[in-house]
Design a protein around this motif. Sequence first.
Motif, PDB file in Angstrom:
ATOM      1  N   CYS A 147     -12.977   4.302  -9.916  1.00 11.80           N
ATOM      2  CA  CYS A 147     -11.634   3.815 -10.231  1.00 11.80           C
ATOM      3  C   CYS A 147     -11.721   2.564 -11.091  1.00 11.80           C
ATOM      4  O   CYS A 147     -12.629   1.748 -10.929  1.00 11.80           O
ATOM      5  CB  CYS A 147     -10.869   3.479  -8.966  1.00 11.80           C
ATOM      6  SG  CYS A 147     -10.504   4.930  -7.989  1.00 11.80           S
ATOM      7  N   PHE A 149      -9.604  -0.725 -13.351  1.00  5.77           N
ATOM      8  CA  PHE A 149      -8.422  -1.586 -13.385  1.00  5.77           C
ATOM      9  C   PHE A 149      -8.566  -2.567 -14.534  1.00  5.77           C
ATOM     10  O   PHE A 149      -9.670  -2.809 -15.038  1.00  5.77           O
ATOM     11  CB  PHE A 149      -8.295  -2.378 -12.063  1.00  5.77           C
ATOM     12  CG  PHE A 149      -9.233  -3.555 -12.034  1.00  5.77           C
ATOM     13  CD1 PHE A 149     -10.566  -3.387 -11.737  1.00  5.77           C
ATOM     14  CD2 PHE A 149      -8.787  -4.829 -12.389  1.00  5.77           C
ATOM     15  CE1 PHE A 149     -11.455  -4.463 -11.761  1.00  5.77           C
ATOM     16  CE2 PHE A 149      -9.667  -5.910 -12.417  1.00  5.77           C
ATOM     17  CZ  PHE A 149     -11.006  -5.726 -12.098  1.00  5.77           C
ATOM     18  N   CYS A 184      -5.820   9.437 -15.487  1.00  7.81           N
ATOM     19  CA  CYS A 184      -4.997   8.203 -15.470  1.00  7.81           C
ATOM     20  C   CYS A 184      -4.656   7.772 -14.046  1.00  7.81           C
ATOM     21  O   CYS A 184      -4.273   6.621 -13.833  1.00  7.81           O
ATOM     22  CB  CYS A 184      -3.700   8.418 -16.252  1.00  7.81           C
ATOM     23  SG  CYS A 184      -3.967   8.857 -17.967  1.00  7.81           S
ATOM     24  N   CYS A 185      -4.780   8.698 -13.072  1.00  6.33           N
ATOM     25  CA  CYS A 185      -4.488   8.342 -11.675  1.00  6.33           C
ATOM     26  C   CYS A 185      -5.519   7.350 -11.144  1.00  6.33           C
ATOM     27  O   CYS A 185      -5.292   6.719 -10.124  1.00  6.33           O
ATOM     28  CB  CYS A 185      -4.511   9.570 -10.769  1.00  6.33           C
ATOM     29  SG  CYS A 185      -3.308  10.804 -11.213  1.00  6.33           S
ATOM     30  N   ARG A 186      -6.668   7.246 -11.816  1.00  7.72           N
ATOM     31  CA  ARG A 186      -7.720   6.340 -11.326  1.00  7.72           C
ATOM     32  C   ARG A 186      -7.765   5.036 -12.120  1.00  7.72           C
ATOM     33  O   ARG A 186      -8.782   4.365 -12.167  1.00  7.72           O
ATOM     34  CB  ARG A 186      -9.078   7.066 -11.345  1.00  7.72           C
ATOM     35  CG  ARG A 186      -9.231   8.058 -10.198  1.00  7.72           C
ATOM     36  CD  ARG A 186     -10.590   8.715 -10.164  1.00  7.72           C
ATOM     37  NE  ARG A 186     -10.715   9.746 -11.168  1.00  7.72           N
ATOM     38  CZ  ARG A 186     -11.641   9.769 -12.119  1.00  7.72           C
ATOM     39  NH1 ARG A 186     -12.534   8.802 -12.192  1.00  7.72           N
ATOM     40  NH2 ARG A 186     -11.674  10.748 -12.995  1.00  7.72           N
ATOM     41  N   PHE A 187      -6.647   4.688 -12.746  1.00 10.01           N
ATOM     42  CA  PHE A 187      -6.596   3.439 -13.505  1.00 10.01           C
ATOM     43  C   PHE A 187      -5.300   2.676 -13.205  1.00 10.01           C
ATOM     44  O   PHE A 187      -4.208   3.233 -13.292  1.00 10.01           O
ATOM     45  CB  PHE A 187      -6.685   3.714 -15.012  1.00 10.01           C
ATOM     46  CG  PHE A 187      -6.467   2.489 -15.836  1.00 10.01           C
ATOM     47  CD1 PHE A 187      -7.499   1.587 -16.049  1.00 10.01           C
ATOM     48  CD2 PHE A 187      -5.209   2.196 -16.360  1.00 10.01           C
ATOM     49  CE1 PHE A 187      -7.284   0.421 -16.785  1.00 10.01           C
ATOM     50  CE2 PHE A 187      -4.984   1.038 -17.096  1.00 10.01           C
ATOM     51  CZ  PHE A 187      -6.031   0.145 -17.305  1.00 10.01           C
ATOM     52  N   VAL A 188      -5.439   1.391 -12.876  1.00 11.39           N
ATOM     53  CA  VAL A 188      -4.268   0.543 -12.635  1.00 11.39           C
ATOM     54  C   VAL A 188      -4.332  -0.686 -13.538  1.00 11.39           C
ATOM     55  O   VAL A 188      -5.390  -1.307 -13.660  1.00 11.39           O
ATOM     56  CB  VAL A 188      -4.200   0.044 -11.168  1.00 11.39           C
ATOM     57  CG1 VAL A 188      -2.923  -0.746 -10.935  1.00 11.39           C
ATOM     58  CG2 VAL A 188      -4.286   1.192 -10.198  1.00 11.39           C
ATOM     59  N   GLY A 202      -6.689   0.315  -7.556  1.00 11.58           N
ATOM     60  CA  GLY A 202      -6.847  -1.017  -8.129  1.00 11.58           C
ATOM     61  C   GLY A 202      -7.772  -1.962  -7.376  1.00 11.58           C
ATOM     62  O   GLY A 202      -7.821  -3.144  -7.703  1.00 11.58           O
ATOM     63  N   ASP A 367       4.162   3.108  -9.701  1.00  8.88           N
ATOM     64  CA  ASP A 367       2.939   3.721  -9.217  1.00  8.88           C
ATOM     65  C   ASP A 367       3.044   5.233  -9.202  1.00  8.88           C
ATOM     66  O   ASP A 367       4.002   5.784  -8.667  1.00  8.88           O
ATOM     67  CB  ASP A 367       2.650   3.209  -7.801  1.00  8.88           C
ATOM     68  CG  ASP A 367       1.251   3.585  -7.339  1.00  8.88           C
ATOM     69  OD1 ASP A 367       0.389   3.806  -8.204  1.00  8.88           O
ATOM     70  OD2 ASP A 367       1.031   3.654  -6.120  1.00  8.88           O
ATOM     71  N   ARG A 401       0.659   2.362 -12.749  1.00  9.35           N
ATOM     72  CA  ARG A 401      -0.250   3.515 -12.787  1.00  9.35           C
ATOM     73  C   ARG A 401       0.578   4.664 -13.339  1.00  9.35           C
ATOM     74  O   ARG A 401       1.307   5.325 -12.619  1.00  9.35           O
ATOM     75  CB  ARG A 401      -0.779   3.795 -11.380  1.00  9.35           C
ATOM     76  CG  ARG A 401      -1.819   4.876 -11.357  1.00  9.35           C
ATOM     77  CD  ARG A 401      -2.746   4.819 -10.149  1.00  9.35           C
ATOM     78  NE  ARG A 401      -2.073   4.796  -8.860  1.00  9.35           N
ATOM     79  CZ  ARG A 401      -2.545   5.393  -7.760  1.00  9.35           C
ATOM     80  NH1 ARG A 401      -3.695   6.052  -7.805  1.00  9.35           N
ATOM     81  NH2 ARG A 401      -1.895   5.321  -6.617  1.00  9.35           N
TER      82      ARG A 401
END
Lengths: 452, 92
Positions: A147, A149, A184-188, A202, A367, A401
Amino acid sequence: MPFSIEEIYETARMILFEKLDIRTTTLGINIKDCVHSNFSIFKDKVRKKLVQNGKKLIKHAKQVEVKYGIPIINKRIAITPISMVMETHSTPRKFIEMAQTIDTAAEEAEIDYIGGFGALVQKGTTKAEKNLIDTLPDILASTSRVCSFLNVGTTNTGMNIDAVNLVGKMLLETSRKTKNGIGCCRFVVFVNAPEDNPFMAGAFHGIGEPDFSLNIGISGPGVVRSVVEKNRECNLTQLSDIIKRTVFKITRAGELIGREIANQIRVPFGIVDISLASTTAPGDSVARVIEEFGIEKIGAPGSTLAIALLMDAVKKGGAMASSSVGGLSGTFIPVSEDSGMSEAVAKSSLNMEKLEAFTAVCSVGLDMVAIPGNTPAETISAIIADELAIGIINNKTTAARIIPVPGKKAGEKVNFGGLLGKMPVMSINKFSSSNFMKRGGRLPSPIISLRN
Amino acid sequence: MQKELLFITVIGKDRKGIVAGISNLLFKKNINIEDISQKIIRKHFVMVMLVDIKEANSSMEKISRDLQTLGKEMGLIVQVQHENIFNMMHRI
């Protein structure tokens, strides 16, 4: 008997029927000591440290789960922001290799997510950090457990708009490289990111943290909904009091579990994050709590007040229960992961603007929001910048997110699978902010930052 | 010797043999029953046992699993929890 049968039953009922659980136990690990001029040795040291400690976490978390009869849903690891340890190995190829090493380590230790593959760029971006951001689409596409961030602003530094502009482009590219844009779900992207947040995507092990730190995220929308349901007649002051009392109890349980796991692994206990975390399970939804208050569907007028009341009560109950409350301790109300939120979008009760308003009073961000795949990069950056401006000015964490879904238009359904949930793609304003965002630069820090 | 106390919560419909079945299993595992109480709460039959596992001949994990299996056979929900969680949640 030292407790009444009602007290014993209340605890059992919360776990058995109202889905009280420990949402995540996240072990923060410093990897600065793994740095080596030889990249193979460096990778190997990181791999060994993660596997060894990851296995310990899983073993002891399972023992504590049995001892207290409370499920611990996720066992995770957060590492030092990767850009800090990769400055001398900052080529795109090496970033990808390191991400894959961490991905493999996670798999070997049976850890579902490892967070921290990101950077703190609030004041500006180094060459290495720029390389990392440019490589993120390939990193997210070639791993499944890593993940990432970025912290692009703080109230003290203002916001790095050049970095926000890179994020819009990066998200579009990531979405094109992964099915339904799921990478994109693994980026904040954050402002005022906490260094001890246990929740993915995150989580990272902040630079002010010790070698290890065990952080806990509790959950309990189902428990709160249940007490609200039993108290239909009370006014808002009484409602706040009832929620406080319930959250006090679940926070105390969370802290007990966190301290016990930390003791067993022999690492310092960090914090308990009191965010109410939704899941896709029916009943385990923050939206349903708001609806139980008397709002027909979340998003309707009154929802912002309701969510402000809810989170204020949660914070007060949590703060009374533990002196180690930290992390985000707000609520993310992830749209796709919360069945009530997703339904409110489908029924046109909830839109992007109302969601943004929620974040001004309590929750931490936009989110798990699916948007049309053909949204221009500048528009994505502008949505993010709007959200983050709320955090900068109000001296709080906000985050985004956002998932552009390739080939899908507003209203079309997207299913991310499993715990990531499903939702209709949200509609966004069609007018352009391109000329504004292209100005770039840095949003100056607000006047409230001048406190000395 | 300090005790190691667990609460066993049994939830379901009242029937013959609940106490007998669970006590028998505890006896085989060398677990002492310290206290026992039962009540109807919101139409559920709830029985709570306070037990000491200090001298038990199997692990907490096995005790918990075997009690849950027995519960399933009798159509009951069985929850086994260390006393600390109740201290934290219900006492300041």
